[in-house]
Design a protein around this motif. Structure first.
Motif, PDB file in Angstrom:
ATOM      1  N   UNK A  61       0.809  -1.216   0.000  1.00 18.01           N
ATOM      2  CA  UNK A  61       0.000   0.000   0.000  1.00 18.01           C
ATOM      3  C   UNK A  61       0.842   1.266   0.000  1.00 18.01           C
ATOM      4  N   UNK A  62       2.161   1.110  -0.061  1.00 15.46           N
ATOM      5  CA  UNK A  62       3.030   2.288  -0.120  1.00 15.46           C
ATOM      6  C   UNK A  62       2.743   3.068  -1.398  1.00 15.46           C
ATOM      7  N   UNK A  63       2.667   4.394  -1.294  1.00 20.48           N
ATOM      8  CA  UNK A  63       2.375   5.227  -2.461  1.00 20.48           C
ATOM      9  C   UNK A  63       3.394   4.985  -3.562  1.00 20.48           C
ATOM     10  N   UNK A  64       2.900   4.747  -4.765  1.00 23.18           N
ATOM     11  CA  UNK A  64       3.775   4.535  -5.898  1.00 23.18           C
ATOM     12  C   UNK A  64       4.312   3.130  -6.031  1.00 23.18           C
ATOM     13  N   UNK A  65       3.920   2.212  -5.138  1.00 27.22           N
ATOM     14  CA  UNK A  65       4.415   0.840  -5.220  1.00 27.22           C
ATOM     15  C   UNK A  65       3.352  -0.072  -5.838  1.00 27.22           C
ATOM     16  N   UNK A  66       2.506  -0.677  -5.017  1.00 27.27           N
ATOM     17  CA  UNK A  66       1.450  -1.542  -5.527  1.00 27.27           C
ATOM     18  C   UNK A  66       1.916  -2.922  -5.948  1.00 27.27           C
ATOM     19  N   UNK A  67       3.166  -3.292  -5.594  1.00 32.48           N
ATOM     20  CA  UNK A  67       3.675  -4.614  -5.962  1.00 32.48           C
ATOM     21  C   UNK A  67       2.996  -5.714  -5.156  1.00 32.48           C
ATOM     22  N   UNK A  83      -0.859   1.170   7.334  1.00 30.58           N
ATOM     23  CA  UNK A  83      -0.570   0.740   5.962  1.00 30.58           C
ATOM     24  C   UNK A  83       0.102  -0.621   5.995  1.00 30.58           C
ATOM     25  N   UNK A  84      -0.254  -1.452   5.003  1.00 29.62           N
ATOM     26  CA  UNK A  84       0.416  -2.741   4.821  1.00 29.62           C
ATOM     27  C   UNK A  84       1.409  -2.579   3.687  1.00 29.62           C
ATOM     28  N   UNK A  85       2.681  -2.875   3.962  1.00 28.72           N
ATOM     29  CA  UNK A  85       3.720  -2.727   2.940  1.00 28.72           C
ATOM     30  C   UNK A  85       4.517  -4.018   2.827  1.00 28.72           C
ATOM     31  N   UNK A  86       5.331  -4.098   1.773  1.00 26.44           N
ATOM     32  CA  UNK A  86       6.116  -5.285   1.527  1.00 26.44           C
ATOM     33  C   UNK A  86       7.537  -5.177   2.031  1.00 26.44           C
ATOM     34  N   UNK A  87       8.328  -6.243   1.783  1.00 21.82           N
ATOM     35  CA  UNK A  87       9.696  -6.317   2.301  1.00 21.82           C
ATOM     36  C   UNK A  87      10.591  -5.219   1.765  1.00 21.82           C
ATOM     37  N   UNK A  88      10.358  -4.753   0.533  1.00 18.90           N
ATOM     38  CA  UNK A  88      11.182  -3.691  -0.047  1.00 18.90           C
ATOM     39  C   UNK A  88      10.865  -2.339   0.578  1.00 18.90           C
ATOM     40  N   UNK A  89       9.589  -2.028   0.688  1.00 19.10           N
ATOM     41  CA  UNK A  89       9.176  -0.706   1.178  1.00 19.10           C
ATOM     42  C   UNK A  89       9.265  -0.576   2.693  1.00 19.10           C
ATOM     43  N   UNK A  90       9.616  -1.653   3.372  1.00 21.15           N
ATOM     44  CA  UNK A  90       9.710  -1.581   4.833  1.00 21.15           C
ATOM     45  C   UNK A  90      10.940  -0.785   5.269  1.00 21.15           C
ATOM     46  N   UNK A  91      11.787  -0.386   4.281  1.00 22.08           N
ATOM     47  CA  UNK A  91      13.002   0.347   4.593  1.00 22.08           C
ATOM     48  C   UNK A  91      12.766   1.687   5.264  1.00 22.08           C
ATOM     49  N   UNK A  92      11.511   2.174   5.265  1.00 26.34           N
ATOM     50  CA  UNK A  92      11.243   3.464   5.896  1.00 26.34           C
ATOM     51  C   UNK A  92      11.091   3.353   7.406  1.00 26.34           C
ATOM     52  N   UNK A  93      11.189   2.139   7.942  1.00 25.47           N
ATOM     53  CA  UNK A  93      11.080   1.969   9.389  1.00 25.47           C
ATOM     54  C   UNK A  93      12.360   2.430  10.080  1.00 25.47           C
ATOM     55  N   UNK A  94      12.287   2.593  11.393  1.00 25.23           N
ATOM     56  CA  UNK A  94      13.470   2.956  12.162  1.00 25.23           C
ATOM     57  C   UNK A  94      14.428   1.774  12.203  1.00 25.23           C
TER      58      UNK A  94
END
Length: 210
Positions: A61-67, A83-94
């Protein structure tokens, strides 16, 4: 780099040039967009849980992703909600959350491998009760019951000795066989682990699945 003026507060009808300098900040174009929530922030997210969907059955659900995603990370931000995100977009976590998510992913993979790759054998107790059992290291798991009415029992065996320590039977309703196998494995791993962090992690996973 494009710099822009960000107003910390807005007063209806007041032109932008009439605000005092203390009400304004200089931000780059990207940070200005994040301040107005036009771009999702890359800090301040909290990891709530991780779910192994078993296949590419989810959508990031990350904006611009949708994978399509297999591992679904449920995250929360006070300004953006859940938001539910995938393994790639999880990089925005602390950094702390990334470490936690890495450990969680490793645990979920171990659970999945155990359920799908382990060998289960049928057996009978001394009282003629049917069960299936599986070895893990020199310990074993017994599962009794059928059709969403299962229970499991952990059998601990000291390496090199003959005696067994049978733990209490744990009963479940409305759990299928695979789910009970997962819970039994998590319980056994938690019993034999010497790592307190791993025990806490497994305890939390057990509670979330139970």
């Amino acid at each position: 780099m494009t710099l822009q003026v960000h107003h910390e507060l807005y007063i209806r009808g007041k032109p932008p040039w009439e605000y005092s300098l203390s009400d304004c900040r200089t931000l780059c174009k990207g940070c200005h967009a994040k301040a107005h929530k036009l771009i999702e922030p890359d800090r301040g997210w909290t990891l709530i849980s991780i779910e192994d969907l078993g296949g590419l059955d989810g959508v990031c659900e990350r904006k611009g992703c949708g994978n399509e995603i297999r591992y679904a990370y449920l995250t929360y931000h006070p300004d953006c909600g859940y938001k539910v995100v995938g393994s790639t977009c999880i990089g925005h976590l602390t950094q702390e959350d990334r470490l936690l998510s890495s450990n969680l992913i490793k645990s979920y993979k171990n659970i999945s491998e155990f359920v799908h790759d382990s060998n289960w054998e049928s057996g009978l107790t001394n009282k003629g009760k049917h069960y299936i059992s599986c070895k893990y290291k020199h310990h074993s798991i017994r599962i009794y019951g059928d059709t969403n009415n299962y229970s499991f029992q952990i059998v601990l065996k000291e390496k090199g000795l003959r005696w067994h320590d049978y733990k209490d039977i744990i009963h479940f309703n409305n759990k299928n066989l695979e789910e009970v196998k997962e819970l039994a494995y998590i319980a056994l791993k938690g019993m034999i682990s010497d790592n307190e962090e791993e025990k806490t992690l497994l305890r939390n996973i057990y509670r979330s699945l139970k």
